[in-house]
Design a protein around this motif. Structure first.
Motif, short mmCIF file in Angstrom:
data_model
loop_
_atom_site.label_atom_id
_atom_site.label_comp_id
_atom_site.label_asym_id
_atom_site.label_seq_id
_atom_site.Cartn_x
_atom_site.Cartn_y
_atom_site.Cartn_z
N ASP A 1 0.83 -1.21 0.00
CA ASP A 1 0.00 0.00 0.00
C ASP A 1 0.86 1.26 0.00
OD1 ASP A 1 -2.21 -1.58 0.05
OD2 ASP A 1 -2.87 -1.05 2.07
N THR A 2 0.31 2.33 -0.58
CA THR A 2 1.00 3.63 -0.60
C THR A 2 0.39 4.54 0.44
OG1 THR A 2 1.47 3.44 -2.96
CG2 THR A 2 1.58 5.64 -2.01
N ILE A 3 1.25 5.15 1.26
CA ILE A 3 0.83 6.15 2.26
C ILE A 3 1.23 7.51 1.72
CG2 ILE A 3 1.10 6.92 4.64
CD1 ILE A 3 -0.27 4.18 4.35
N CYS A 4 0.28 8.46 1.73
CA CYS A 4 0.60 9.76 1.13
C CYS A 4 -0.21 10.88 1.78
CB CYS A 4 0.34 9.71 -0.37
SG CYS A 4 -1.39 9.37 -0.78
N ASP A 5 -0.06 12.08 1.23
CA ASP A 5 -0.80 13.26 1.65
C ASP A 5 -2.19 13.20 1.00
OD1 ASP A 5 -1.85 15.90 1.78
OD2 ASP A 5 0.17 16.66 2.16
N GLU A 6 -3.26 13.32 1.80
CA GLU A 6 -4.62 13.18 1.25
C GLU A 6 -4.93 14.25 0.21
OE1 GLU A 6 -9.23 12.51 2.75
OE2 GLU A 6 -7.77 13.33 4.14
N SER A 7 -4.41 15.45 0.37
CA SER A 7 -4.71 16.53 -0.58
C SER A 7 -3.89 16.41 -1.87
CB SER A 7 -4.45 17.89 0.07
OG SER A 7 -3.11 17.95 0.52
N HIS A 8 -2.82 15.59 -1.83
CA HIS A 8 -1.99 15.36 -3.03
C HIS A 8 -1.70 13.86 -3.13
CE1 HIS A 8 -1.32 19.61 -2.05
NE2 HIS A 8 -1.19 19.77 -3.36
N PRO A 9 -2.73 13.06 -3.46
CA PRO A 9 -2.55 11.60 -3.45
C PRO A 9 -1.66 11.10 -4.58
CG PRO A 9 -4.70 12.14 -4.35
CD PRO A 9 -4.08 13.44 -3.89
N VAL A 10 -0.97 9.99 -4.34
CA VAL A 10 -0.15 9.33 -5.35
C VAL A 10 -0.10 7.85 -5.02
CG1 VAL A 10 2.05 9.62 -4.10
CG2 VAL A 10 2.06 9.44 -6.60
N ILE A 11 -0.08 7.01 -6.07
CA ILE A 11 0.05 5.57 -5.87
C ILE A 11 1.38 5.13 -6.46
CG2 ILE A 11 -0.88 3.30 -6.45
CD1 ILE A 11 -3.66 4.52 -6.45
N LEU A 12 2.26 4.63 -5.61
CA LEU A 12 3.57 4.15 -6.06
C LEU A 12 3.43 2.77 -6.68
CD1 LEU A 12 5.70 5.22 -2.95
CD2 LEU A 12 5.32 6.50 -5.06
N GLU A 13 4.47 2.35 -7.41
CA GLU A 13 4.44 1.04 -8.06
C GLU A 13 4.26 -0.04 -6.99
OE1 GLU A 13 7.22 -1.86 -10.85
OE2 GLU A 13 7.86 0.18 -10.42
N PRO A 14 3.22 -0.87 -7.11
CA PRO A 14 2.97 -1.88 -6.06
C PRO A 14 3.95 -3.03 -6.13
CG PRO A 14 1.39 -2.13 -7.85
CD PRO A 14 2.23 -0.93 -8.18
N ILE A 15 4.01 -3.80 -5.04
CA ILE A 15 4.86 -5.00 -4.99
C ILE A 15 4.10 -6.15 -5.64
CG2 ILE A 15 6.05 -6.62 -3.46
CD1 ILE A 15 6.14 -4.31 -1.37
N GLU A 16 4.75 -6.86 -6.56
CA GLU A 16 4.11 -8.00 -7.22
C GLU A 16 4.47 -9.28 -6.49
OE1 GLU A 16 4.80 -8.28 -11.38
OE2 GLU A 16 3.92 -6.32 -11.82
N PHE A 17 3.46 -10.16 -6.31
CA PHE A 17 3.67 -11.42 -5.61
C PHE A 17 3.39 -12.58 -6.55
CE2 PHE A 17 2.04 -8.32 -2.48
CZ PHE A 17 3.15 -8.25 -1.66
N TYR A 18 4.17 -13.65 -6.40
CA TYR A 18 3.92 -14.86 -7.18
C TYR A 18 2.61 -15.50 -6.76
CZ TYR A 18 8.75 -14.92 -8.91
OH TYR A 18 9.93 -14.62 -9.54
N GLU A 19 1.98 -16.19 -7.70
CA GLU A 19 0.80 -16.99 -7.38
C GLU A 19 1.25 -18.28 -6.70
OE1 GLU A 19 -2.69 -16.48 -7.92
OE2 GLU A 19 -1.89 -14.46 -8.04
#
Length: 390
Positions: free
Chosen positions: A99-117
């Motif tokens: 999950d990405t933690i950020c400033d609510e007034s300036h949201p951003v989503i960083l590249e997520p971590i990929e997991f194997y099936e």
């Protein structure tokens, strides 16, 4: 660091500075004395103990109870953390790994971590009713820590099925259930998780016409199925004109296909590496419905798979073995007996590194066999590589 603004879907940059807006990635979740501890890597901005932060993935605010700087087995309580810090946070109940933690007034989503099936499953069941209560709590906590573990409850057998990345992975998971949560379980034999695919291209059509709940439902769909390269996944292409089937029903057709891919025709395993083209169909005024098209698409996909030479795919593992050089021949012979493929052999003085690809099904019990043929002096690691034909 770069990320995507969830509101505008545009790319944004955050520079490593305390003056920038907050951007941090939750890369690990850990249970500590029954409390959830979330590890954050702060890329920009700063956070303070007691303040509210915004989870851009979940879309909700959470309050930081404590900030801890970790030093091996010691921890130091701090009031704030800045850009570049790795910090442990207590109090984030809904935040999970990636999950990405950020400033609510300036949201951003960083590249997520990929997991194997997961590639291996094992059935477990609580020994007593008291263990069942402990097991439920333990599973939910351990799943938060380890995103590669999946848990499913099977009503017919009253068993819980856990899925993971290998035999050792599940052994450690079960050991933690007993050691940390005192939840004693009966354990079944590990089973390999297979996948299914097709080997030839086919065109198929299905018609659904039935009265359900005092209303007629109609759906007629034509599909073209073709195999893709290994690792290609599932691709659904809409190649249908709106005059044949109105666009409002296209989503239902795709949903029907997607649901059908979850259970194949050979042994009920998910289907991989197939391209499905929606090429045609028909429409009846007053009778066509989303249900009708969904069922027709699902039936067409299953019928197409039956005609397209369906096969099972098994998980292939990358195996890396470090062994004393005098046992190299025995180790290679053992890999060959498991129908493995030797990729490389590197001599490093007194030891040799052997890289190979082997079917997971043939790797059960390998750690014991390897110790036996090398007098306990060799080690190995194993990770998922791809699914391939049996």
């Amino acid at each position: 660091v770069e990320g995507i603004n969830p509101l505008t879907r545009e790319e944004e940059k955050r520079y490593s500075s305390d003056e920038e807006y907050l951007a941090a990635l939750a890369f690990k979740v850990m249970m500590d004395a029954g409390r959830k501890m979330t590890y954050l890597r702060i890329y920009s901005g700063k956070i303070e103990s007691g303040e509210d932060i915004y989870n851009a993935i979940k879309g909700r605010k959470e309050r930081i109870a404590r900030l801890l700087k970790m030093h091996a087995n010691k921890r130091e309580r701090v009031q704030e953390a800045r850009a570049g810090d790795i910090i442990a946070v207590v109090g984030l109940k809904d935040t999970t790994t990636g999950d990405t933690i950020c400033d609510e007034s300036h949201p951003v989503i960083l590249e997520p971590i990929e997991f194997y099936e997961p590639v291996i499953t094992q059935a477990i069941e609580a020994k007593t009713p008291a263990d069942q209560e402990k097991l439920t709590v333990a599973l939910s906590k351990l799943m938060e820590e380890d995103p590669t573990i999946r848990v499913k409850y099977v009503d017919e057998t009253a068993q819980t099925v856990i899925s993971g990345m290998g035999e050792l992975h599940l052994e450690i998971f079960i050991d933690r259930l007993i050691r940390e949560f005192n939840a004693h379980v009966n354990v079944g034999r590990p089973r390999v998780v297979y996948r299914e695919t097709i080997e030839k291209a086919v065109e198929v059509e299905e018609r659904f016409e039935r009265e359900v709940g005092e209303r007629k439902h109609f759906g007629h769909v034509r599909l073209y199925l073709e195999p893709k390269e290994r690792g290609g996944g599932i691709e659904v292409a809409r190649e249908i004109e709106e005059e044949l089937i109105p666009e409002e029903f296209h989503t239902a057709i795709v949903e029907g296909i997607r649901e059908a891919t979850l259970s194949g025709v050979v042994a009920g395993y998910p289907v991989l590496d197939v391209k499905i083209r929606i090429t045609g169909g028909s429409y009846k005024e007053g009778e066509s419905s989303e249900l009708g098209y969904k069922v027709a698409a699902s039936s067409a996909f299953r019928e197409g798979c039956l005609q397209a030479k369906p096969i099972l795919l098994e998980p292939i593992m990358k195996v890396d073995i470090i062994t004393p050089s005098e046992f190299t021949g025995e180790v290679i012979g053992d890999i060959n007996s498991r129908r493995g493929e030797i990729k490389s052999i590197n001599n490093r003085g007194p030891v040799s590194e052997i890289k190979a690809k082997v079917s997971l099904e043939r790797m059960f019990g390998y750690s014991t066999d390897l110790r036996s043929i090398t007098q306990g002096r060799a080690t190995f690691s194993m990770q998922f590589s791809e699914y391939d034909k049996r």
